[in-house]
Write a protein that holds these residues in place. Structure first.
Motif, short mmCIF file in Angstrom:
data_model
loop_
_atom_site.label_atom_id
_atom_site.label_comp_id
_atom_site.label_asym_id
_atom_site.label_seq_id
_atom_site.Cartn_x
_atom_site.Cartn_y
_atom_site.Cartn_z
N ASP A 80 70.00 47.34 -118.38
CA ASP A 80 68.64 46.89 -118.73
C ASP A 80 67.62 47.38 -117.71
O ASP A 80 66.54 47.87 -118.09
CB ASP A 80 68.58 45.37 -118.85
CG ASP A 80 69.32 44.83 -120.06
OD1 ASP A 80 69.65 45.62 -120.98
OD2 ASP A 80 69.60 43.61 -120.07
N TYR A 81 67.95 47.27 -116.44
CA TYR A 81 67.05 47.75 -115.39
C TYR A 81 66.86 49.27 -115.54
O TYR A 81 65.73 49.77 -115.46
CB TYR A 81 67.59 47.41 -114.00
CG TYR A 81 66.74 47.99 -112.90
CD1 TYR A 81 65.57 47.36 -112.50
CD2 TYR A 81 67.08 49.20 -112.29
CE1 TYR A 81 64.77 47.90 -111.51
CE2 TYR A 81 66.29 49.75 -111.30
CZ TYR A 81 65.14 49.10 -110.91
OH TYR A 81 64.33 49.66 -109.94
N ALA A 82 67.95 49.97 -115.75
CA ALA A 82 67.88 51.43 -115.88
C ALA A 82 66.99 51.82 -117.06
O ALA A 82 66.17 52.74 -116.95
CB ALA A 82 69.28 52.01 -116.05
N LYS A 83 67.13 51.12 -118.17
CA LYS A 83 66.29 51.41 -119.35
C LYS A 83 64.83 51.13 -119.04
O LYS A 83 63.95 51.90 -119.41
CB LYS A 83 66.75 50.58 -120.54
CG LYS A 83 68.03 51.08 -121.16
CD LYS A 83 68.48 50.17 -122.29
CE LYS A 83 69.87 50.58 -122.76
NZ LYS A 83 70.45 49.63 -123.71
N SER A 84 64.56 50.02 -118.35
CA SER A 84 63.17 49.67 -118.04
C SER A 84 62.53 50.69 -117.10
O SER A 84 61.33 50.90 -117.15
CB SER A 84 63.08 48.27 -117.44
OG SER A 84 63.52 48.25 -116.09
N GLU A 85 63.34 51.33 -116.28
CA GLU A 85 62.84 52.35 -115.34
C GLU A 85 63.03 53.77 -115.87
O GLU A 85 62.80 54.73 -115.15
CB GLU A 85 63.54 52.18 -113.99
CG GLU A 85 63.25 50.85 -113.31
CD GLU A 85 61.80 50.70 -112.93
OE1 GLU A 85 61.19 51.67 -112.42
OE2 GLU A 85 61.26 49.59 -113.15
N LYS A 86 63.53 53.87 -117.12
CA LYS A 86 63.69 55.14 -117.83
C LYS A 86 64.73 56.09 -117.20
O LYS A 86 64.55 57.31 -117.18
CB LYS A 86 62.35 55.84 -118.00
CG LYS A 86 61.38 55.02 -118.83
CD LYS A 86 60.10 55.75 -119.07
CE LYS A 86 59.14 55.06 -119.98
NZ LYS A 86 59.00 53.67 -120.01
N TYR A 87 65.82 55.52 -116.68
CA TYR A 87 66.93 56.32 -116.20
C TYR A 87 67.80 56.74 -117.39
O TYR A 87 68.21 55.88 -118.16
CB TYR A 87 67.82 55.53 -115.24
CG TYR A 87 67.26 55.33 -113.87
CD1 TYR A 87 67.45 56.29 -112.88
CD2 TYR A 87 66.57 54.18 -113.54
CE1 TYR A 87 66.95 56.11 -111.61
CE2 TYR A 87 66.07 53.98 -112.28
CZ TYR A 87 66.26 54.95 -111.30
OH TYR A 87 65.76 54.76 -110.04
N PRO A 88 68.09 58.02 -117.52
CA PRO A 88 69.07 58.43 -118.54
C PRO A 88 70.44 57.83 -118.17
O PRO A 88 70.77 57.71 -116.98
CB PRO A 88 69.11 59.96 -118.42
CG PRO A 88 67.87 60.33 -117.68
CD PRO A 88 67.52 59.16 -116.80
N THR A 89 71.22 57.47 -119.18
CA THR A 89 72.51 56.83 -118.90
C THR A 89 73.43 57.72 -118.07
O THR A 89 74.25 57.21 -117.32
CB THR A 89 73.23 56.41 -120.20
OG1 THR A 89 73.38 57.56 -121.03
CG2 THR A 89 72.47 55.33 -120.92
#
Length: 185
Positions: free
Chosen positions: A173-182
């Motif tokens: 969720d944090y990664a998505k909010s900060e726009k990190y590709p998986t």
């Protein structure tokens, strides 16, 4: 049986020391042979996983390793590496420092997450992609690399424990909010 368990503990202790030695010699060796330095770290880390699995084999009737996300995850990663029928679980060191990884990822930002259990002494960290864990366990991803030695309900239960105990979905969720590709987590 106690002697067998002691041998397994001794093996794990020894491989932990060997990893520290490989880490200690890494900076010097990478100046001479970067690939050898990285492979030494990777093989010594994998030796720790193998030794942990040996301990698991002789103590699983005494301790439910799959009740705890951290120990279960170590077993899953060990099995994935041991039964290598996929290209998952390539170490951060190898992925970034060999075969043009740094150049290929120039300008990319990565999210490195750890499960810190204490602040002192420093805990050694070893990184694999979070995506690789899900590609082994989450059937909804339709991955060709799904773990095939576990029943589907076991994988579902483990995913739930990984989320509850290691908060992997919070990391996602944090990664998505900060726009990190998986692929960069």
């Amino acid at each position: 049986m106690m002697k067998i368990k002691q041998i397994a503990v001794d093996k794990l202790s020894n491989t932990m020391r060997m990893y520290v030695e490989a880490k200690f010699h890494f900076e010097r060796l990478k100046l001479v042979d970067k690939e050898e330095a990285i492979n030494n770290l990777d093989r010594s880390f994998e030796a720790k996983l193998e030794a942990f699995h040996s301990l698991y084999d002789v103590t699983k009737s005494d301790f439910n390793y799959f009740e705890y996300a951290d120990t279960a995850l170590l077993i899953i990663i060990r099995n994935a590496i041991h039964h290598r029928d996929h290209d998952l679980f390539i170490s951060w060191n190898k992925e970034m420092m060999l075969d043009g990884g740094l150049e290929r990822n120039n300008g990319a930002e990565f999210l490195l997450a750890s499960n810190r259990i204490c602040d002192k002494p420093p805990v050694m960290q070893y990184y694999y992609k979070l995506e690789d864990i899900f590609l082994r366990l989450d059937k909804s991803l339709d991955s060709p690399f799904l773990e095939n030695r576990m029943r589907p309900e076991q994988k579902d239960d483990l995913l739930k424990k990984l989320d509850e105990q290691l908060r992997l979905n919070d990391i996602l969720d944090y990664a998505k909010s900060e726009k990190y590709p998986t692929k960069q987590i």
